[in-house]
Write an enzyme that holds these catalytic residues in place. Structure first.
Site, short mmCIF file in Angstrom:
data_model
loop_
_atom_site.label_atom_id
_atom_site.label_comp_id
_atom_site.label_asym_id
_atom_site.label_seq_id
_atom_site.Cartn_x
_atom_site.Cartn_y
_atom_site.Cartn_z
N CYS A 8 0.84 -1.19 0.00
CA CYS A 8 0.00 0.00 0.00
C CYS A 8 0.87 1.24 0.00
CB CYS A 8 -0.91 0.02 1.23
SG CYS A 8 -1.97 -1.43 1.39
N GLY A 36 -0.78 0.67 -4.97
CA GLY A 36 -2.07 0.06 -4.68
C GLY A 36 -3.13 0.63 -5.59
N ASN A 111 0.79 0.54 5.90
CA ASN A 111 1.46 -0.14 4.81
C ASN A 111 2.32 -1.25 5.41
OD1 ASN A 111 2.90 -0.94 2.52
ND2 ASN A 111 4.36 0.73 2.70
N GLY A 112 2.07 -2.48 5.00
CA GLY A 112 2.83 -3.60 5.52
C GLY A 112 1.93 -4.74 5.92
N CYS A 249 12.90 -4.23 3.04
CA CYS A 249 12.52 -5.12 1.94
C CYS A 249 13.28 -4.73 0.68
CB CYS A 249 11.02 -5.04 1.69
SG CYS A 249 10.47 -5.96 0.24
N TYR A 255 11.45 -3.60 -7.43
CA TYR A 255 10.16 -3.54 -8.14
C TYR A 255 9.14 -2.56 -7.57
CZ TYR A 255 5.65 -5.04 -9.98
OH TYR A 255 4.42 -5.06 -10.55
N SER A 296 9.53 -1.75 -14.49
CA SER A 296 10.61 -1.96 -13.53
C SER A 296 11.79 -2.73 -14.11
CB SER A 296 10.10 -2.67 -12.28
OG SER A 296 9.36 -3.82 -12.64
N ASP A 359 12.08 -8.07 -13.59
CA ASP A 359 12.43 -7.98 -12.17
C ASP A 359 12.21 -9.27 -11.39
OD1 ASP A 359 9.53 -7.87 -10.99
OD2 ASP A 359 9.56 -6.40 -12.60
N CYS A 445 15.89 -7.33 4.07
CA CYS A 445 15.12 -8.56 4.22
C CYS A 445 15.13 -9.27 2.88
CB CYS A 445 13.69 -8.27 4.65
SG CYS A 445 12.67 -9.78 4.78
#
Length: 478
Positions: A8, A36, A111-112, A249, A255, A296, A359, A445
């Site tokens: 998001c 999103g 977001n997450g 991340c 991407y 991307s 990607d 991550c």
């Protein structure tokens, strides 16, 4: 490809004097639309009176100029664009979430994805909480409200809630008098802040949203940092900083994010070009042209061409009026969308040995159709290079890959995948190189590439469990 669904985008703005903040939120969310495309919502806070407008669809589809004017002037506005990671595409799941309690109101944007949402929700329900959505974002809002009833300020409540919730969360929160921005201690998802020329303070998932409203980027929030804005200005709480290792991340660079964004001090565009250069080192090939899959894959293709010396070319025409392929809710829709979204330029690829850069490969269905388009256009060879390692593990931090079963890399070797998608050869970027996209390993991550999770794995990881039939739910205890 068979794309990963995004998470998001969040936005917040504080103005010392009442202003038309809905319009600022509209432009910022427009810039974050890539994060999103299912729904959008804006809340304007006018001295504790919250006015809101939410809807399914794109920002431009949901809002008219009359609707934005109806939101009125205010001191605080928060906004959200959503792709469902936990919770189905339901009207009640559209954010910002609005909460009423006896100490005031709260609007929350998230977001997450929480790693312990199932356990927390169950505990809350056992205490009498009644949930109106199927999202983990409501778990966050309930947890904050519970702490708000115990503590003397919203910022202290948020800090206490951060000791309870676990996983990925970048939050924008409006209380009656304050705007609060929060980044989780691991820093999984991006969150930055900036200022406008007339003194407004703004927060957003990406710096491109600040650019869209003429704001100047100040910096990214640190992992675990909370920013509090009120009539006295901005202040920061770093209590939760450095409590755990940073685990941003890495797929945000590969991407998710827009190439014109700066995240944690690194250019997304430059990181993608770096990925392409690494690909050329790890997987060289004799070829005539390098092309990228929009959007991307383009910067990575440029990087590959620069390092390899093979000419870069624009190999596809993209229909700019089609949303990203993965947004289609069904696999058949996703596959059918490829042909109307991308079309090869025959004169570029005909009789050429093509290096095709993208990607990721998740399920393998979309890239198989893209390869078929290139063969039909007359390509002589197709050497696919992927600017990410193979997906082999589920993600619990904000994407929709919650099962290893859908990942083609878990069923086939690299050579078998190449045969399955119909390309001459296939090469992935290594995990070692993907950790160096910003120039050094600053703490990424990469769990989806190897299963080394920064947090405990959710005990009930299926993200659509609340939308499943009882006979399909393993957690049904009736």
């Amino acid at each position: 490809m068979g794309k990963v669904h995004e998470e998001c985008g969040v936005f917040g703005v504080y103005s010392k004097t009442p202003d038309n903040l809905a319009l600022l939120a509209y432009y910022a969310l427009y810039a974050l639309q890539h994060r999103g495309q299912e729904s959008v919502g804006i809340v304007v806070n006018d001295d504790g009176v919250f006015r809101y407008q939410k809807g399914d669809g794109l920002v431009s589809e949901v809002y008219t100029s009359d609707q934005l004017r109806a939101l009125g002037r205010g001191n605080i506005a928060v906004g959200h664009v959503r792709y469902a990671t936990t919770g189905a595409k339901l009207m009640q799941n559209i954010q910002p979430l609005l909460v009423n309690h006896h100490k005031g109101r709260m609007a929350l944007c998230h977001n997450g994805n929480l790693a312990n949402s199932f356990e927390l929700r169950k505990k809350l329900e056992e205490k009498g909480a009644i949930f109106h959505t199927t999202t983990d974002s409501e778990v966050i809002s309930y947890t904050i409200v519970q702490q708000r009833l115990k503590h003397g300020s919203i910022e202290r409540a948020v800090s206490a809630a951060m000791d309870i919730i676990e996983g990925a969360y970048s939050l924008i929160i409006s209380s009656p008098q304050k705007l609060i921005a929060v980044r989780d201690p691991h820093g999984f998802r991006p969150l930055c802040y900036g200022t406008t020329s007339d003194g407004k303070i703004v927060f957003a998932s990406e710096s491109c949203a600040l650019d869209a409203i003429g704001a100047t980027l100040v910096r990214d929030l640190m992992p675990g940092e909370t920013a509090i804005v009120d009539s006295d200005g901005i202040r920061f709480d770093t209590t939760h900083c450095r409590s755990v290792k940073k685990r941003f991340c890495v797929f945000e660079y590969i991407y998710f994010s827009r190439p014109d964004s700066i995240i944690d001090g690194a250019s997304v565009s430059l990181c993608r070009k770096t990925a392409g250069r690494y690909l050329a080192q790890e997987h060289p090939v004799d070829a005539d042209i390098v092309i990228g899959v929009p959007d991307s894959g383009l910067e990575a293709a440029i990087g590959y061409a620069q390092k390899s010396g093979i000419p870069y070319a624009i190999g596809f025409t993209k229909n700019k009026y089609i949303a990203r392929t993965f947004i289609a809710p069904g696999q058949e829709d996703r596959e059918a969308g490829v042909g109307i979204k991308l079309n090869p330029i025959r004169e570029v690829v005909r009789d050429k040995r093509v290096v095709l850069i993208d990607d990721s490969i998740v399920r393998g269905t979309t890239c198989r159709r893209i390869a078929a388009l290139l063969w039909k256009a007359g390509a002589k060879e197709i050497h696919m290079r992927v600017s990410a390692p193979p997906f082999v593990s589920p993600c619990y931090y904000g994407t929709d890959i919650d099962s290893a079963d859908v990942l083609i890399a878990n069923r086939m070797s690299v050579s078998e995948i190449a045969e399955e998608i119909g390309v001459t050869s296939l090469g992935y970027l290594s995990v070692d190189k993907v950790r160096l996209l910003t120039g050094e390993d600053t703490g990424f991550c990469t769990a989806c590439f190897g299963g080394e999770y920064p947090t405990a794995i959710p005990s009930s990881p299926t993200k659509d469990r609340f939308e499943r039939k009882l006979s399909e739910r393993v957690d049904n205890d009736e």
